[in-house]
Design a protein around this motif. Structure first.
Motif, PDB file in Angstrom:
ATOM      1  N   GLN A  28      -1.030  -3.913   1.293  1.00 58.65           N
ATOM      2  CA  GLN A  28      -0.981  -4.192  -0.133  1.00 58.65           C
ATOM      3  C   GLN A  28      -2.341  -4.686  -0.607  1.00 58.65           C
ATOM      4  O   GLN A  28      -2.997  -5.474   0.065  1.00 58.65           O
ATOM      5  CB  GLN A  28       0.083  -5.226  -0.451  1.00 58.65           C
ATOM      6  N   ILE A  29      -2.749  -4.221  -1.762  1.00 57.02           N
ATOM      7  CA  ILE A  29      -4.005  -4.637  -2.374  1.00 57.02           C
ATOM      8  C   ILE A  29      -3.697  -5.773  -3.344  1.00 57.02           C
ATOM      9  O   ILE A  29      -2.817  -5.650  -4.194  1.00 57.02           O
ATOM     10  CB  ILE A  29      -4.679  -3.470  -3.117  1.00 57.02           C
ATOM     11  N   LYS A  30      -4.400  -6.874  -3.206  1.00 55.86           N
ATOM     12  CA  LYS A  30      -4.218  -8.029  -4.093  1.00 55.86           C
ATOM     13  C   LYS A  30      -4.841  -7.713  -5.447  1.00 55.86           C
ATOM     14  O   LYS A  30      -6.021  -7.397  -5.536  1.00 55.86           O
ATOM     15  CB  LYS A  30      -4.895  -9.254  -3.472  1.00 55.86           C
ATOM     16  N   MET A  31      -4.032  -7.785  -6.496  1.00 59.60           N
ATOM     17  CA  MET A  31      -4.484  -7.428  -7.837  1.00 59.60           C
ATOM     18  C   MET A  31      -4.529  -8.677  -8.723  1.00 59.60           C
ATOM     19  O   MET A  31      -3.691  -9.565  -8.595  1.00 59.60           O
ATOM     20  CB  MET A  31      -3.541  -6.397  -8.463  1.00 59.60           C
ATOM     21  N   LYS A  32      -5.521  -8.733  -9.629  1.00 57.45           N
ATOM     22  CA  LYS A  32      -5.645  -9.811 -10.609  1.00 57.45           C
ATOM     23  C   LYS A  32      -5.243  -9.254 -11.966  1.00 57.45           C
ATOM     24  O   LYS A  32      -5.771  -8.239 -12.411  1.00 57.45           O
ATOM     25  CB  LYS A  32      -7.073 -10.335 -10.659  1.00 57.45           C
ATOM     26  N   GLN A  49       2.246  -2.904  -8.364  1.00 55.48           N
ATOM     27  CA  GLN A  49       2.017  -3.182  -6.951  1.00 55.48           C
ATOM     28  C   GLN A  49       1.210  -2.012  -6.410  1.00 55.48           C
ATOM     29  O   GLN A  49       1.552  -0.863  -6.671  1.00 55.48           O
ATOM     30  CB  GLN A  49       3.335  -3.292  -6.167  1.00 55.48           C
ATOM     31  N   VAL A  50       0.137  -2.290  -5.673  1.00 53.77           N
ATOM     32  CA  VAL A  50      -0.731  -1.228  -5.170  1.00 53.77           C
ATOM     33  C   VAL A  50      -0.833  -1.349  -3.658  1.00 53.77           C
ATOM     34  O   VAL A  50      -1.023  -2.442  -3.124  1.00 53.77           O
ATOM     35  CB  VAL A  50      -2.142  -1.304  -5.802  1.00 53.77           C
ATOM     36  N   ASN A  54      -4.373   4.525   4.934  1.00 53.75           N
ATOM     37  CA  ASN A  54      -5.482   5.410   5.273  1.00 53.75           C
ATOM     38  C   ASN A  54      -6.250   5.741   3.996  1.00 53.75           C
ATOM     39  O   ASN A  54      -6.866   4.872   3.423  1.00 53.75           O
ATOM     40  CB  ASN A  54      -5.017   6.644   6.022  1.00 53.75           C
ATOM     41  N   ALA A  55      -6.236   6.965   3.520  1.00 58.17           N
ATOM     42  CA  ALA A  55      -6.972   7.338   2.312  1.00 58.17           C
ATOM     43  C   ALA A  55      -6.040   7.629   1.138  1.00 58.17           C
ATOM     44  O   ALA A  55      -6.444   8.211   0.148  1.00 58.17           O
ATOM     45  CB  ALA A  55      -7.841   8.555   2.591  1.00 58.17           C
ATOM     46  N   LEU A  56      -4.784   7.209   1.238  1.00 58.82           N
ATOM     47  CA  LEU A  56      -3.812   7.449   0.171  1.00 58.82           C
ATOM     48  C   LEU A  56      -3.505   6.142  -0.547  1.00 58.82           C
ATOM     49  O   LEU A  56      -3.042   5.181   0.055  1.00 58.82           O
ATOM     50  CB  LEU A  56      -2.526   8.055   0.731  1.00 58.82           C
ATOM     51  N   LEU A  57      -3.769   6.121  -1.840  1.00 61.57           N
ATOM     52  CA  LEU A  57      -3.517   4.957  -2.677  1.00 61.57           C
ATOM     53  C   LEU A  57      -2.189   5.165  -3.388  1.00 61.57           C
ATOM     54  O   LEU A  57      -1.972   6.199  -4.010  1.00 61.57           O
ATOM     55  CB  LEU A  57      -4.649   4.820  -3.689  1.00 61.57           C
ATOM     56  N   GLU A  58      -1.285   4.196  -3.288  1.00 60.83           N
ATOM     57  CA  GLU A  58       0.036   4.283  -3.908  1.00 60.83           C
ATOM     58  C   GLU A  58       0.135   3.200  -4.975  1.00 60.83           C
ATOM     59  O   GLU A  58       0.008   2.021  -4.677  1.00 60.83           O
ATOM     60  CB  GLU A  58       1.133   4.091  -2.866  1.00 60.83           C
ATOM     61  N   GLY A 119      -8.569  -4.902  -8.754  1.00 60.23           N
ATOM     62  CA  GLY A 119      -8.385  -5.200  -7.342  1.00 60.23           C
ATOM     63  C   GLY A 119      -9.499  -4.551  -6.536  1.00 60.23           C
ATOM     64  O   GLY A 119     -10.125  -3.599  -6.976  1.00 60.23           O
ATOM     65  N   VAL A 120      -9.736  -5.085  -5.334  1.00 60.74           N
ATOM     66  CA  VAL A 120     -10.790  -4.575  -4.461  1.00 60.74           C
ATOM     67  C   VAL A 120     -10.132  -4.135  -3.149  1.00 60.74           C
ATOM     68  O   VAL A 120      -9.249  -4.814  -2.628  1.00 60.74           O
ATOM     69  CB  VAL A 120     -11.831  -5.676  -4.199  1.00 60.74           C
ATOM     70  N   PHE A 121     -10.571  -2.984  -2.617  1.00 58.57           N
ATOM     71  CA  PHE A 121     -10.009  -2.474  -1.374  1.00 58.57           C
ATOM     72  C   PHE A 121     -11.059  -1.663  -0.615  1.00 58.57           C
ATOM     73  O   PHE A 121     -12.097  -1.306  -1.158  1.00 58.57           O
ATOM     74  CB  PHE A 121      -8.764  -1.612  -1.630  1.00 58.57           C
ATOM     75  N   THR A 122     -10.766  -1.397   0.657  1.00 54.66           N
ATOM     76  CA  THR A 122     -11.563  -0.496   1.478  1.00 54.66           C
ATOM     77  C   THR A 122     -10.639   0.533   2.092  1.00 54.66           C
ATOM     78  O   THR A 122      -9.455   0.282   2.286  1.00 54.66           O
ATOM     79  CB  THR A 122     -12.311  -1.238   2.615  1.00 54.66           C
ATOM     80  N   ILE A 123     -11.185   1.692   2.417  1.00 55.37           N
ATOM     81  CA  ILE A 123     -10.427   2.760   3.081  1.00 55.37           C
ATOM     82  C   ILE A 123     -10.618   2.595   4.575  1.00 55.37           C
ATOM     83  O   ILE A 123     -11.741   2.522   5.054  1.00 55.37           O
ATOM     84  CB  ILE A 123     -10.903   4.147   2.631  1.00 55.37           C
TER      85      ILE A 123
END
Length: 124
Positions: A28-32, A49-50, A54-58, A119-123
């Motif tokens: 889960q990606i923490k979102m503000k 909710q994000v 892998n390389a798929l963002l939901e 939100g910030v994320f990495t693959i």
């Protein structure tokens, strides 16, 4: 012979369960959330909710959204790698980031007329 075959099949099934990868590898990606304040005593739930797998963002919306904008930016270069305006009534949206650089930080921005989320994320 049948006993050896059954024993081999049983061992193959057991080893596949022991050495298999977990089926749910999404994080889960923490979102503000920034919302327009209509009344201070009201409490709003996160509208989105994000998850990344892998390389798929939901992207899961709390309620079906028709007028949201999704933008993904490479944090290092400031380059926009994905931009889309959601025009159909959807509750779940998938974004395929296959081919993008791994282990680089990306910024996800989702906005509607009543809220703005980052939100910030990495693959992986």
């Amino acid at each position: 012979m049948k006993r050896n075959l059954l024993l081999f099949i049983f061992m193959a099934i057991c080893s596949s369960f022991i050495f298999s990868m977990p089926s749910d590898t999404r994080k889960q990606i923490k979102m503000k959330v920034k919302q327009k304040i209509e009344h201070r005593s009201t409490h709003h739930l996160d509208p989105i909710q994000v998850y990344i797998s892998n390389a798929l963002l939901e992207i899961e919306f709390e309620y079906p959204v028709k007028d949201a904008t999704i933008t993904i930016i490479n944090s290092a270069t400031g380059e926009t790698i994905y931009h889309e305006k959601v025009i159909s009534l959807e509750k779940v949206r998938y974004v395929d980031l296959f081919g993008e650089d791994k282990n680089i930080e990306y910024t996800l921005e989702i906005s509607s007329p009543s809220w703005f989320i980052t939100g910030v994320f990495t693959i992986d």
